[in-house]
Write a protein that holds these residues in place. Sequence first.
Motif, PDB file in Angstrom:
ATOM      1  N   CYS A 740     -49.543  22.732  11.932  1.00 48.08           N
ATOM      2  CA  CYS A 740     -48.815  21.671  12.624  1.00 48.08           C
ATOM      3  C   CYS A 740     -48.892  20.333  11.880  1.00 48.08           C
ATOM      4  O   CYS A 740     -47.979  19.531  11.938  1.00 48.08           O
ATOM      5  N   HIS A 741     -49.981  20.099  11.132  1.00 50.69           N
ATOM      6  CA  HIS A 741     -50.124  18.813  10.424  1.00 50.69           C
ATOM      7  C   HIS A 741     -49.037  18.664   9.357  1.00 50.69           C
ATOM      8  O   HIS A 741     -48.439  17.597   9.219  1.00 50.69           O
ATOM      9  N   GLU A 777     -45.971  18.268  21.950  1.00 48.76           N
ATOM     10  CA  GLU A 777     -46.735  17.741  23.099  1.00 48.76           C
ATOM     11  C   GLU A 777     -48.088  18.436  23.197  1.00 48.76           C
ATOM     12  O   GLU A 777     -49.121  17.806  23.425  1.00 48.76           O
ATOM     13  N   ARG A 778     -48.085  19.745  23.005  1.00 45.92           N
ATOM     14  CA  ARG A 778     -49.340  20.503  23.091  1.00 45.92           C
ATOM     15  C   ARG A 778     -50.323  20.051  22.011  1.00 45.92           C
ATOM     16  O   ARG A 778     -51.511  19.889  22.263  1.00 45.92           O
ATOM     17  N   ARG A 782     -53.983  18.301  22.545  1.00 45.85           N
ATOM     18  CA  ARG A 782     -55.200  18.817  21.926  1.00 45.85           C
ATOM     19  C   ARG A 782     -55.915  17.712  21.148  1.00 45.85           C
ATOM     20  O   ARG A 782     -57.139  17.568  21.198  1.00 45.85           O
ATOM     21  N   LEU A 783     -55.102  16.894  20.453  1.00 48.86           N
ATOM     22  CA  LEU A 783     -55.675  15.772  19.703  1.00 48.86           C
ATOM     23  C   LEU A 783     -56.333  14.763  20.649  1.00 48.86           C
ATOM     24  O   LEU A 783     -57.406  14.215  20.358  1.00 48.86           O
ATOM     25  N   SER A 784     -55.665  14.538  21.802  1.00 44.49           N
ATOM     26  CA  SER A 784     -56.243  13.604  22.800  1.00 44.49           C
ATOM     27  C   SER A 784     -57.592  14.114  23.279  1.00 44.49           C
ATOM     28  O   SER A 784     -58.561  13.346  23.395  1.00 44.49           O
ATOM     29  N   ARG A 785     -57.655  15.424  23.579  1.00 46.06           N
ATOM     30  CA  ARG A 785     -58.929  16.009  24.047  1.00 46.06           C
ATOM     31  C   ARG A 785     -59.991  15.889  22.963  1.00 46.06           C
ATOM     32  O   ARG A 785     -61.149  15.581  23.223  1.00 46.06           O
ATOM     33  N   ALA A 789     -63.435  13.892  23.176  1.00 47.57           N
ATOM     34  CA  ALA A 789     -64.711  14.550  22.870  1.00 47.57           C
ATOM     35  C   ALA A 789     -65.461  13.777  21.791  1.00 47.57           C
ATOM     36  O   ALA A 789     -66.674  13.558  21.889  1.00 47.57           O
ATOM     37  N   SER A 790     -64.728  13.334  20.770  1.00 54.68           N
ATOM     38  CA  SER A 790     -65.396  12.613  19.674  1.00 54.68           C
ATOM     39  C   SER A 790     -65.896  11.249  20.161  1.00 54.68           C
ATOM     40  O   SER A 790     -66.964  10.783  19.749  1.00 54.68           O
TER      41      SER A 790
END
Length: 813
Positions: A740-741, A777-778, A782-785, A789-790
């Motif tokens: 995806c990147h 969006e997904r 995932r990046l937001s989560r 977490a970080s």
Amino acid sequence: MAAAGAASSTVRFKSNYAVSRKMEPFYKGGRVQVNRDGKFMFCPCGIKLNIIDIETGALLHSLEQDDQEDITSFVLSPDDEILVTGSRALLLKQWNWRENKCVRTWKAVHVAPIASMAFDSTSTLLATGGCDSTIKIWDMIKQYCTHNLKGSSGVVHLVEFHPDISRLQLFSSSMDYKIRIWDLKSSKCVAVLSGHFSAVTSLAFAADRNTLISSGRDKICMVWNLKTGETKRTIPVYESVEAAVLLPEKGEFSQLGVKNQGLHFLTAGSKGILKIWEVATAACVFTQAAPFEPVESEEEASERSLTHCMLVPGRNEVVTVSMEHNIVLYDAQTLQLRKQFAGYNDEVLDVKFLGPADSHIVVATNSPQLKVFELATSHCQILYGHTETILALDVFRKGLMFVSCAKDKSLRVWRMNKDRKVICVAQGLGHAHGVGAVSCSRLKESFVVTSSQDCTIKVWNIPASLTSKAKAALISSPETLHAQVTERGHDKDINSVAVSPNDKLIATGSQDRLAKLWSCSDCSLLGVFTGHKRGIWCVQFSPVDQILATSSADGTLKLWGLQDFSCLKTFEGHDASVLKIIFVSRGTQLLSSGSDGLLKLWTIKTNECVKTLDGHEDKIWGLHSNKQDDMVVTASSDSCITLWKDVTEIEQEEAQAKQEEQIMKEQELSNLLHEKRYLKALGLAISLDRPHTVLMVVKAILKEIDGRKRLEENILRLRKDQKEAVLKFLVTWNTNSRNCHEAQAVIETLLKHETPDCLLQYSGIKTAVESLLPYTERHFQRLSRLLQASMFIDFMWQNMRLADASQEEDVTL
């Protein structure tokens, strides 16, 4: 079967045939026209107007009405520039016929279809005669209707402008058998020429512009003085005439009986032959020799009658059109036949290759006449002899002699001379019913086998006098053949008969579901093949093995051993009756044709159907392969004859070339990546249509120092079609979190540097956006989560550091 094994080691199996040529109906009745230089012929065919190249017989264009209505009339202007068609939809269309473009469409203003059309000599005025008793005249330059002439009675089937444009006169004829002369200055009918008692079929103006010749179905031609409006002479021609054509006064026509100066004209009509008449004496000075037996009664002659005739100065030829849709070109000076076209074949019942190099095909077309087409020029010889529909054909091995059999209970033997002319050399009578199948001897031209609806088979010996070229040339009338052996073979119609490659055996297939094997010498029964559930349509001997192939109405093909009459193989795949089969590829493959219009290619060894070919819309009755085994001809009830070319080798070579090119490109791609020439690598990967390879190139670019920047530069340098391809690829990449990147990096570049309007022009942009949104969006969720977490880890780490620092302070205190 050992022979087949040996053969197959050297034989290449066929995998495909492609249509190399289709002989379709191109003329179905009506007036035919030829352009000024004589290169093209215009033939109406239902909703189409076909333009035929006269030299090759090839179709140049097919002008088709949008409204899908039949063309009722058409005309080409004298200067060859304007072509106008009129249809049942009451529309007139003007065409640029060379480019197959409709230039203009307008309403005909008639309330019934147009029956006739004519241009004036300047190509600026067009007259249309309607079924509504009116005549309209159109100015083709200013594009409007100039005259509406009323007063005719019934359908106006003939309109002609006077050749002298200064007179501005139009001549017409309708259902009251009168010829009307219209003065276009006053729009009035200024004279009515009465004299015919039946429909007037043609008008011809003499060079003095004051003499007119009219022809009619009342078996007379009339010569008119246009100054006085009176008849000069009535010439009885003893046949219903469809066209009278004036011979040019300056031409050399002595071979046509033209001895004196003065007007002569040519007539074409119900007797099917051309005649030359002298106006001064009303005498017939020349009658063309007919290729068929002359018939006395009009009813019998109707099929052969001529419906149209014209002189084509550009070719120095006379063109005639017959009721059977045959178009014939004759030398204008001698009336010798130069070329013949068959415009419509009706239902085609059989077809075979003919000639030493398979240069011709002979066709049986639901008619008592045979047609022999020269493939290179489409010239058609029409062979007269049979009196009822011809049902089947077969050709001897050398391809010079062939046999036909017909419903008239007879067979005929034909021979092609050195000059490629075909003549009938023998005929045989003896069957009690129509003769439905025929097979020639295979080794020499020594005998013929026929089978009939009378359930018998007959063997006919061919006398040596017919096969030797020297003697055959002396034959003036066909020899009579007598059957040597007759045998009642089946209880129902015999549909097919075949002679074995060694000339010792005969096989028959019948409607009684049985195939039988007979000895050739005395027609003694050797064995019966039982197994088909319905009538057998075709039997064929293998050219290499002791095997018989049969095809049936039960939709199957079967192979039988000749030693024990057992069924060796069954081929299933046709959904309809299998009408014809032939062996190809030296007996290792079969071609079959069905009543559903499909051809199937089978490999015997593997029992599989290699290819199904869809080339016809109705029953395929005729199927034959040429001697070289690289062409096949099929004939069907849909009136089409199709020539198929074996394209196996071509396809294999193309596939190999493609493979080699692919390997070369892949090597080049690897070299480009190694040399870090990313733009070229990207272009090459896109042209190979490999999404994964393009992805690898994108990943390689991103690994470089300033990867993002370099990717941006390379993407922007791509062409629009290449960007569209990348967009299509990245939709797939974006579905996988691993890639995806890279996908997002390319999307970012496109969004940043392409305007929304420009992006909207991309093909497939709508589906691409719809597919990209949910996955993007997904990925962001995932990046937001991950970010949350970080952040939490960072917070914990900070707290832990604070705790450590406070403990250290306590210790120091």
